[in-house]
Design a protein around this motif. Structure first.
Motif, PDB file in Angstrom:
ATOM      1  N   ASN A  87      91.781 -16.171  81.738  1.00  0.00           N
ATOM      2  CA  ASN A  87      91.628 -17.318  80.868  1.00  0.00           C
ATOM      3  C   ASN A  87      91.803 -18.730  81.610  1.00  0.00           C
ATOM      4  O   ASN A  87      91.714 -19.820  80.921  1.00  0.00           O
ATOM      5  CB  ASN A  87      92.446 -17.491  79.561  1.00  0.00           C
ATOM      6  N   ALA A  88      92.369 -18.795  82.839  1.00  0.00           N
ATOM      7  CA  ALA A  88      92.904 -19.900  83.712  1.00  0.00           C
ATOM      8  C   ALA A  88      91.644 -20.506  84.412  1.00  0.00           C
ATOM      9  O   ALA A  88      90.580 -19.859  84.652  1.00  0.00           O
ATOM     10  CB  ALA A  88      93.738 -19.844  84.583  1.00  0.00           C
ATOM     11  N   PRO A  89      91.668 -21.707  84.397  1.00  0.00           N
ATOM     12  CA  PRO A  89      90.338 -22.534  85.192  1.00  0.00           C
ATOM     13  C   PRO A  89      90.272 -21.710  86.502  1.00  0.00           C
ATOM     14  O   PRO A  89      91.320 -21.286  87.092  1.00  0.00           O
ATOM     15  CB  PRO A  89      90.867 -23.931  85.379  1.00  0.00           C
ATOM     16  N   THR A  90      89.003 -21.770  86.975  1.00  0.00           N
ATOM     17  CA  THR A  90      88.855 -21.494  88.456  1.00  0.00           C
ATOM     18  C   THR A  90      88.261 -22.436  89.241  1.00  0.00           C
ATOM     19  O   THR A  90      87.670 -23.341  89.048  1.00  0.00           O
ATOM     20  CB  THR A  90      87.688 -20.449  88.254  1.00  0.00           C
ATOM     21  N   VAL A  91      89.300 -22.326  90.475  1.00  0.00           N
ATOM     22  CA  VAL A  91      88.679 -23.517  91.681  1.00  0.00           C
ATOM     23  C   VAL A  91      88.091 -22.820  92.988  1.00  0.00           C
ATOM     24  O   VAL A  91      88.869 -21.779  93.444  1.00  0.00           O
ATOM     25  CB  VAL A  91      90.085 -24.159  92.043  1.00  0.00           C
ATOM     26  N   LEU A  92      87.230 -23.385  93.188  1.00  0.00           N
ATOM     27  CA  LEU A  92      86.565 -22.567  94.483  1.00  0.00           C
ATOM     28  C   LEU A  92      86.937 -23.661  95.778  1.00  0.00           C
ATOM     29  O   LEU A  92      86.576 -24.983  95.703  1.00  0.00           O
ATOM     30  CB  LEU A  92      84.857 -22.775  94.437  1.00  0.00           C
ATOM     31  N   LEU A  93      87.353 -23.053  96.653  1.00  0.00           N
ATOM     32  CA  LEU A  93      87.926 -23.946  97.927  1.00  0.00           C
ATOM     33  C   LEU A  93      86.901 -23.711  99.042  1.00  0.00           C
ATOM     34  O   LEU A  93      86.339 -22.551  99.360  1.00  0.00           O
ATOM     35  CB  LEU A  93      89.291 -23.204  98.314  1.00  0.00           C
ATOM     36  N   TYR A  94      86.359 -24.659  99.348  1.00  0.00           N
ATOM     37  CA  TYR A  94      85.313 -24.559 100.752  1.00  0.00           C
ATOM     38  C   TYR A  94      85.678 -25.197 101.759  1.00  0.00           C
ATOM     39  O   TYR A  94      86.603 -26.260 101.830  1.00  0.00           O
ATOM     40  CB  TYR A  94      83.881 -25.454 100.241  1.00  0.00           C
ATOM     41  N   VAL A 182      86.274 -26.146  89.194  1.00  0.00           N
ATOM     42  CA  VAL A 182      86.362 -27.238  90.142  1.00  0.00           C
ATOM     43  C   VAL A 182      85.961 -26.891  91.412  1.00  0.00           C
ATOM     44  O   VAL A 182      86.419 -25.584  91.923  1.00  0.00           O
ATOM     45  CB  VAL A 182      87.834 -28.042  90.168  1.00  0.00           C
ATOM     46  N   ILE A 183      85.261 -27.643  92.282  1.00  0.00           N
ATOM     47  CA  ILE A 183      85.031 -27.323  93.924  1.00  0.00           C
ATOM     48  C   ILE A 183      85.817 -28.251  94.748  1.00  0.00           C
ATOM     49  O   ILE A 183      85.520 -29.527  94.517  1.00  0.00           O
ATOM     50  CB  ILE A 183      83.477 -27.373  94.079  1.00  0.00           C
ATOM     51  N   ILE A 184      86.691 -27.516  95.482  1.00  0.00           N
ATOM     52  CA  ILE A 184      87.519 -28.630  96.471  1.00  0.00           C
ATOM     53  C   ILE A 184      86.719 -28.529  97.783  1.00  0.00           C
ATOM     54  O   ILE A 184      86.730 -27.333  98.541  1.00  0.00           O
ATOM     55  CB  ILE A 184      88.873 -28.287  96.673  1.00  0.00           C
ATOM     56  N   VAL A 185      85.930 -29.432  98.327  1.00  0.00           N
ATOM     57  CA  VAL A 185      85.456 -29.419  99.863  1.00  0.00           C
ATOM     58  C   VAL A 185      86.385 -30.276 100.530  1.00  0.00           C
ATOM     59  O   VAL A 185      86.306 -31.341 100.764  1.00  0.00           O
ATOM     60  CB  VAL A 185      83.946 -30.180  99.515  1.00  0.00           C
ATOM     61  N   ALA A 186      86.928 -29.160 101.415  1.00  0.00           N
ATOM     62  CA  ALA A 186      88.105 -29.988 102.337  1.00  0.00           C
ATOM     63  C   ALA A 186      87.273 -30.103 103.559  1.00  0.00           C
ATOM     64  O   ALA A 186      87.760 -29.500 104.749  1.00  0.00           O
ATOM     65  CB  ALA A 186      89.155 -29.140 102.542  1.00  0.00           C
ATOM     66  N   ASP A 187      86.301 -30.998 104.003  1.00  0.00           N
ATOM     67  CA  ASP A 187      85.301 -31.140 104.948  1.00  0.00           C
ATOM     68  C   ASP A 187      85.263 -32.855 105.222  1.00  0.00           C
ATOM     69  O   ASP A 187      84.390 -33.071 106.030  1.00  0.00           O
ATOM     70  CB  ASP A 187      84.166 -30.255 104.765  1.00  0.00           C
ATOM     71  N   SER A 188      85.953 -33.480 104.780  1.00  0.00           N
ATOM     72  CA  SER A 188      85.824 -34.785 104.987  1.00  0.00           C
ATOM     73  C   SER A 188      87.277 -35.519 105.279  1.00  0.00           C
ATOM     74  O   SER A 188      87.724 -34.967 106.125  1.00  0.00           O
ATOM     75  CB  SER A 188      85.326 -35.729 103.643  1.00  0.00           C
ATOM     76  N   GLY A 189      87.517 -36.632 104.874  1.00  0.00           N
ATOM     77  CA  GLY A 189      88.771 -37.203 105.104  1.00  0.00           C
ATOM     78  C   GLY A 189      89.526 -38.295 104.587  1.00  0.00           C
ATOM     79  O   GLY A 189      88.853 -38.731 103.671  1.00  0.00           O
ATOM     80  N   ASN A 190      90.643 -38.735 105.495  1.00  0.00           N
ATOM     81  CA  ASN A 190      90.870 -40.070 104.481  1.00  0.00           C
ATOM     82  C   ASN A 190      90.999 -41.373 105.053  1.00  0.00           C
ATOM     83  O   ASN A 190      90.312 -41.374 106.190  1.00  0.00           O
ATOM     84  CB  ASN A 190      92.681 -39.746 104.524  1.00  0.00           C
TER      85      ASN A 190
END
Ligand code: ZN
Length: 455
Positions: A87-94, A182-190
């Motif tokens: 029942n918890a939210p699902t997060v896709l890590l890319y 939620v989809i977290i796309v960790a391929d950009s930057g700060n």
């Protein structure tokens, strides 16, 4: 459900940080250059390494091979999940495990395939793009451990640097498995190593070829020059008609937007001038913030123009010509719509009734985050807690084609674009590096974010 205190998360990440850096070092040593063969053994080994590392932090991970749209074997992909509560939210890590080539190792100050720390930065090919993304996901999941309260899905791609040829069929085939909130796309930057950012928008793009014809055949410029303008001049008039006196693009129907999520800090003109190599006398075109002009307003570039070369030119009125326009579109406008508007404008503004016709070429969709989404606010909060300073959002003038594709395939998911890079990262260039203090704060950010997303 009490949120984990930032100091608790920080101390867990501190304790794990040597391991995280070691993952990165081993990843760099694997030389996962997809340009040397997407389906090759070295790419399979790279995928296996990533799957193994994700397994160590509790992800049920496996390596699978994708298929290209024509059915031939594609990339070695890593997929996986860690389900904690139906029942918890699902997060896709890319992230992606392939890296850019190293065409000239002598342009590097260190061995590109040996992770080397100099001051606060770790150098090596893929240290930032996107080994950093893999390190962030691994570190965040390790920090949360049994405190993880969201379901995790993972997709680590093996062909991003080659334009993701099998991405769409692969995602569509695994649509149910990747379905997430939620989809977290960790391929950009700060914004910088010290100042965190979400990447808020990407411009789309569309191309057209414009043909301009005034004569059925070439004629002598001495005999006919005057009443008959050559096709190049007519084309130049047509091109110039797209702009107002300030240098803003003024084509009805081609949309313009303000920076998504507001503008916390404008781009620095001096830096842009230096980075782009602008001559001193040139005044920047257009009005409004430089950020809006670079990220969210449309821009047109003439990327091809058929004209006689200067060498060997002679006294003739050119009867017809073709030029190619590349239009960068506002993040939320459908590129087909902008293309239609630009094509209509060209035909309507035919100078002196010249024949003008247009061939419509490729379209690529832009993307904008939802600044008001709960997940966006959670991400901003997590960044501020981890880095100790408020985030500065940034857009991208170019495109990252797979992000709009993800959004298209998963329309209900909030896509958050984060990542390990900063302006000194030199992704795709010699001396690529990652800031280690920034990496640590990125890991803390993602752990805090996953914790917040549970609510
Ligand atoms: Zn990348």
């Amino acid at each position: 459900m009490a949120a984990l205190p930032v100091e608790e998360v920080r101390s867990r990440v501190e304790a794990d940080f040597d391991r995280i850096v070691n993952v990165l070092n081993k990843k760099i040593a694997l030389q996962s250059i997809s340009a040397k063969g997407i389906t090759a053994d070295h790419m399979k080994r790279s995928a296996e390494f990533v799957a193994e590392e994700l397994s160590k932090v509790g992800v049920n991970a496996q390596v699978v091979q994708s298929h290209n749209p024509n059915g031939t074997p594609g990339a070695w992909e890593v997929i996986g999940s860690k389900i904690v509560d139906e029942n918890a939210p699902t997060v896709l890590l890319y992230a992606h495990h392939d890296v850019q080539p190293v065409p000239d190792a002598s342009a590097w100050n260190t061995d590109p395939f040996v992770g080397t720390v100099i001051d606060t930065r770790l150098y090596g090919r893929g240290s930032a793009d996107d080994g950093g993304g893999i390190a962030i996901h691994s570190g965040a999941l390790q920090a949360l451990g049994d405190d993880l309260k969201v379901n995790i899905k993972v997709f680590v791609e093996g062909e991003e640097e080659m334009g993701s040829p099998s991405f769409i069929p692969f995602i569509e085939e695994h649509k149910d498995e990747f379905d997430s909130d939620v989809i977290i796309v960790a391929d950009s930057g700060n914004w910088s190593a010290e100042i965190p950012s979400l990447t808020t928008s990407l411009r789309g793009n569309t191309d057209i070829d414009v043909h301009v014809k005034a004569l059925h055949h070439p004629v002598h410029s001495g005999q006919y020059g005057g009443p008959i303008l050559d096709a190049n001049t007519l084309a130049a008039m047509l091109i110039a008609s797209m702009y107002d006196e300030h240098g803003d693009l003024a084509v009805p129907g081609v949309a313009s937007e303000d920076p998504i999520g507001g503008l916390q800090r404008d781009m620095d003109e001096a830096t842009v001038r230096t980075d782009a190599g602008i001559v001193d006398s040139y005044r920047l075109a257009g009005t409004g913030s430089l950020a809006a002009r670079l990220w969210t307003k449309p821009s047109v570039t003439v990327i091809g123009f058929d004209a006689h070369p200067v060498e060997g030119s002679f006294n003739v009125i050119s009867p017809e010509t073709t030029f190619r326009l590349s239009l960068r579109t506002a993040p939320n406008q459908r590129p087909e719509e902008a293309q239609e508007a630009l094509a209509a404008f060209m035909v309507e503004h035919a100078p002196f009734g010249a024949e003008v016709w247009v061939d419509k070429l490729d379209n690529g969709m832009g993307w904008a985050m939802d600044p008001n989404a709960e997940a966006t606010k959670d991400a901003m909060e997590a960044m501020e807690e981890a880095f100790g300073v408020a985030p500065v959002n940034k857009g991208e003038g170019g495109s990252i084609p797979f992000i709009p594709e993800l959004q298209r395939i998963f329309p209900k998911a909030q896509v958050l674009v984060t990542g390990p890079e900063d302006p000194k990262a030199n992704a795709h260039s010699p001396n690529e590096s990652i800031s280690l203090p920034s990496l640590k704060n990125n890991v803390i950010t993602e752990a805090l974010l996953l914790d917040k997303l549970a609510k």
